[in-house]
Design an enzyme around this catalytic site. Structure first.
Site, short mmCIF file in Angstrom:
data_model
loop_
_atom_site.label_atom_id
_atom_site.label_comp_id
_atom_site.label_asym_id
_atom_site.label_seq_id
_atom_site.Cartn_x
_atom_site.Cartn_y
_atom_site.Cartn_z
N TYR A 26 33.26 32.53 44.92
CA TYR A 26 34.84 32.79 45.33
C TYR A 26 35.39 33.65 43.78
O TYR A 26 35.81 33.19 42.80
CB TYR A 26 35.61 31.51 45.33
CG TYR A 26 36.91 31.93 46.19
CD1 TYR A 26 37.57 33.17 46.34
CD2 TYR A 26 37.71 30.85 46.13
CE1 TYR A 26 38.48 33.49 46.93
CE2 TYR A 26 39.32 31.02 46.59
CZ TYR A 26 39.58 32.06 47.26
OH TYR A 26 40.79 32.37 47.70
N LYS A 71 33.02 35.26 48.52
CA LYS A 71 34.22 35.46 48.88
C LYS A 71 34.94 36.56 48.11
O LYS A 71 35.21 36.04 47.12
CB LYS A 71 34.94 34.26 49.28
CG LYS A 71 36.12 34.62 49.70
CD LYS A 71 37.16 33.09 50.05
CE LYS A 71 38.57 33.41 50.64
NZ LYS A 71 39.29 31.99 50.53
#
Length: 294
Positions: free
Chosen positions: A137, A165
């Site tokens: 992330y 992400k």
């Protein structure tokens, strides 16, 4: 598009709370079921939108078990396990594996701003603590630290680290990553869902999908089928929703939006504060303009 390791449309799920501020495990299972029935093929539990910084290790485990029991056979269930403490992140990762998660979401360590070597060592420690696949992330706006290109390439060589992400909001950096890495990219910024698809992203880890999953699925399907005009039209229609949910911190207005739709998930925990009447009024206008409310 690259085969998506965790599906196309995933919701970064809010954590329902009871009136006394406890995690509402039963309501969490109901929300997970609702989201999967609407078309999500994955859920992220205990991420930013799940108020992970203010839930305990025990609450995270209880929440994850409830969601896995509710939808585990029908959707991917990723557990947010990142923190600024490597040892704690390892514990969360092992808890997640025991609870039945199908993957981990590992955010860049925040606040302490480690060098990239520290980020790599932290991420590998978390990754190697379980057998689960990992989604990185990258959200420097929250962590204060971006994953550098060389760091992403190095981490991407680990066979367990399969996706990122992407909330870096740097389309040139994403283009370069897609050209030089096999990592599957998921949009982590709803307003960039379509632009990131056009670069080669495989799907979304979305917040607005709490309320518009069918339209996001339609967008992905239209783009995948080569109907770019249709995808662009859907994306334009969603602009008021993107704007509305993020006028303040996303979880605040997502919980307010679900309440407006008749699915109450309780309040937020401090230091977040609940939406004001004025904010709910603006949100109502935004969601009406975006076709969510009539």
């Amino acid at each position: 598009m690259t085969t998506p390791p965790f599906g196309r449309v995933l919701t970064a799920m809010v954590t329902p709370m009871t009136v006394d501020g406890a995690v509402d495990v039963a309501r969490s299972a109901e929300l997970a079921d609702r989201l999967v029935r609407e078309g999500n093929d994955g859920l992220v539990i205990s991420g930013t939108t799940g108020e992970a910084p203010t839930t305990t290790r025990e609450e995270k485990a209880d929440l994850l078990r409830a969601v896995v029991d509710a939808v585990g056979g029908r959707a991917h269930v990723l557990a947010g396990v990142g923190s600024y403490d490597t040892a704690h992140s390892v514990e969360l990762a092992r808890d997640a594996e025991k609870a039945g998660a199908t993957g981990l979401l590992s955010v860049t360590p925040y606040y302490s701003k480690p060098p990239q070597a520290g980020v790599i060592a932290h991420t590998l420690a978390v990754t190697e603590s379980t057998a689960l696949p990992v989604m990185l992330y990258d959200i420097p706006g929250r962590t204060g630290l971006a994953l550098e290109h060389s760091t992403l390439l190095e981490l991407g060589r680990n066979p367990q680290i399969v996706a990122v992400k992407d909330a870096k909001d740097d389309l040139m950096a994403t283009s370069r990553l897609l050209a030089e890495s096999d990592l599957a990219v998921y949009s982590g910024t709803d307003g960039l869902n379509l632009p990131l698809l056009s670069l080669g992203a495989v799907g979304f880890v979305s917040v607005v999908s709490h309320i518009v999953t069918p339209r996001l699925l339609e967008l992905v399907k239209a783009y995948s089928a080569g109907d770019v005009a249709r995808a662009a039209s859907i994306n334009r229609s969603l602009q008021p929703v993107y704007t509305g949910i993020f006028r303040t911190q996303g979880v605040i207005l997502t919980k307010a939006a679900l309440a407006l739709l008749g699915f109450r998930v309780g309040l937020v925990r401090l230091p977040l504060v609940d939406a004001t009447l004025e904010e709910i009024g603006v949100l109502t206008s935004d969601l009406t303009a975006g076709g969510v409310l009539t």
